[in-house]
Write an enzyme that holds these catalytic residues in place. Structure first.
Site, short mmCIF file in Angstrom:
data_model
loop_
_atom_site.label_atom_id
_atom_site.label_comp_id
_atom_site.label_asym_id
_atom_site.label_seq_id
_atom_site.Cartn_x
_atom_site.Cartn_y
_atom_site.Cartn_z
N THR A 15 0.81 -1.22 0.00
CA THR A 15 0.00 0.00 0.00
C THR A 15 0.84 1.26 0.00
O THR A 15 0.48 2.26 -0.63
CB THR A 15 -0.94 0.00 1.23
OG1 THR A 15 -1.77 -1.15 1.18
CG2 THR A 15 -1.81 1.24 1.26
N CYS A 281 -1.40 -17.98 22.52
CA CYS A 281 -1.58 -16.69 23.21
C CYS A 281 -0.76 -15.60 22.52
O CYS A 281 0.30 -15.86 21.94
CB CYS A 281 -1.14 -16.79 24.67
SG CYS A 281 -2.10 -17.96 25.64
#
Length: 344
Positions: A15, A281
């Site tokens: 981008t 996690c």
């Protein structure tokens, strides 16, 4: 004599390198030969800047090991000519590329800073200009003795400089797209750039860059979930072409106490497959010795990935498998730090 720092920008795609076509409204890659036209602020940096552009530019979803090797080749070829390198990259796989480069560029003693943006650099509220300008400043930064301030592979995004192989993309919309859960920041950019020297890899005089291009991507990543089925797991990890497995477990490295699961893992390790346990996690480390649910995995030959990110564990395993090392040597190396990717 020109004492200005020299920086090479490697635009791979993403981008940050897009501008909007005034007629069609479509996003198009702009030519980095005209970089100063689009980012005139760079003229005030007092830094020599050159650029190499991937043709065609690569969407980060299409980034793969062969392209990592291409980046390594460019850095290796230009290593003596530049003080640092800035890699412009799409955000989706930036952490995979940063992690891979940290292993493929052995004994790196110059800054390699990856950055990108959430909005095109030509957009009104773009984060691209700030990320690009600051990444270049960091890549050019030197200590009083002339050595680089940050001689390692990093990701700079939204004011934060992070060790590349500790990063993960955590948000698809926020400017703060990346986070380093298990390692502190290397720098913060506010009105000044504040470097946290204690967290940065030390410059070692005399080290020569060793560039590596080998990799083996015959690995899989699979995550546990409640209700996971025996047949699926056995088919997945039993596939003969699979050489390594990134095994994403619960908590501190735990898995359900099911005999069929332990048997499948034991069979895979007996066949020479490398199984690396990392936690699902966001932060924390694997400690398989803590609970019975983790001990069973140790007994099955599963290796602890400690506090590796999935990106670091994946690229490191590809890198080691590509060297055709003995299985036990790969197992040993997966649990020690090469480039600061795990905490000792």
């Amino acid at each position: 004599m020109d004492n200005k720092a020299s920086i090479l920008i490697i635009y791979t795609g993403g981008t940050i390198g897009m501008i909007q076509n005034a007629e069609t409204g479509a996003l198009e890659s702009f030519n980095f030969d005209h970089l100063l036209k689009h980012v005139p602020e760079l003229k005030h940096l007092n830094i020599n800047i050159d650029a190499i552009t991937f043709t065609p530019p690569i969407d980060s979803s299409d980034m793969e090991p062969a392209l990592w090797s291409r980046i390594v080749e460019i850095i290796e070829k230009n290593y003596e000519r530049y003080d640092g390198f800035v890699i412009l990259h799409g955000t989706d796989t930036m952490s995979f590329t940063a992690s891979a480069l940290s292993f493929m560029l052995e004994d790196l003693m110059k800054p390699v800073i990856l950055t990108g943006s959430q909005l095109p650099i030509g957009a009104l509220r773009t984060d691209g200009k700030e990320n690009l300008i600051t990444a270049i400043e960091i890549a050019a930064a030197k200590n009083a003795d002339g050595t680089p301030v940050v001689p390692e592979v990093c990701v700079f995004f939204h004011e934060k400089l992070m060790r590349g192989n500790r990063t993960t993309k955590v948000n698809s919309e926020s400017f703060g797209a990346f986070h380093s859960n298990n390692y502190p920041l290397l720098a913060m950019a506010g009105t000044d750039i504040q470097f946290y020297t204690r967290n940065i890899r030390k410059y070692i005089p005399g080290l020569k860059l060793k560039a590596h291009h080998e990799y083996n991507s015959n690995i899989i990543i699979f995550s546990l979930f409640p209700g996971i089925q025996k047949e699926v797991v056995e088919r997945l990890i039993g596939e003969k072409d699979v050489k390594g497995i990134i095994f994403r477990t619960y908590g501190a490295g735990n898995a359900p106490q099911k005999k069929w699961l332990v048997d499948a893992l034991s069979k895979a390790t007996a066949e020479g497959k490398i199984i690396v346990n990392i936690t699902q996690c966001a932060g924390g480390s694997v400690h398989m010795e803590r609970y019975e649910t983790g001990l069973q995995l140790l007994e099955a030959g599963v290796i602890s990935g400690k506090d590796s990110t999935v990106e670091a564990a994946t690229t490191k395993l590809m890198y080691l498998l590509g060297k055709n090392l003995p299985t036990e040597e790969i197992r040993r190396r997966m649990s020690i730090s090469f480039a600061g990717e795990i905490s000792e």
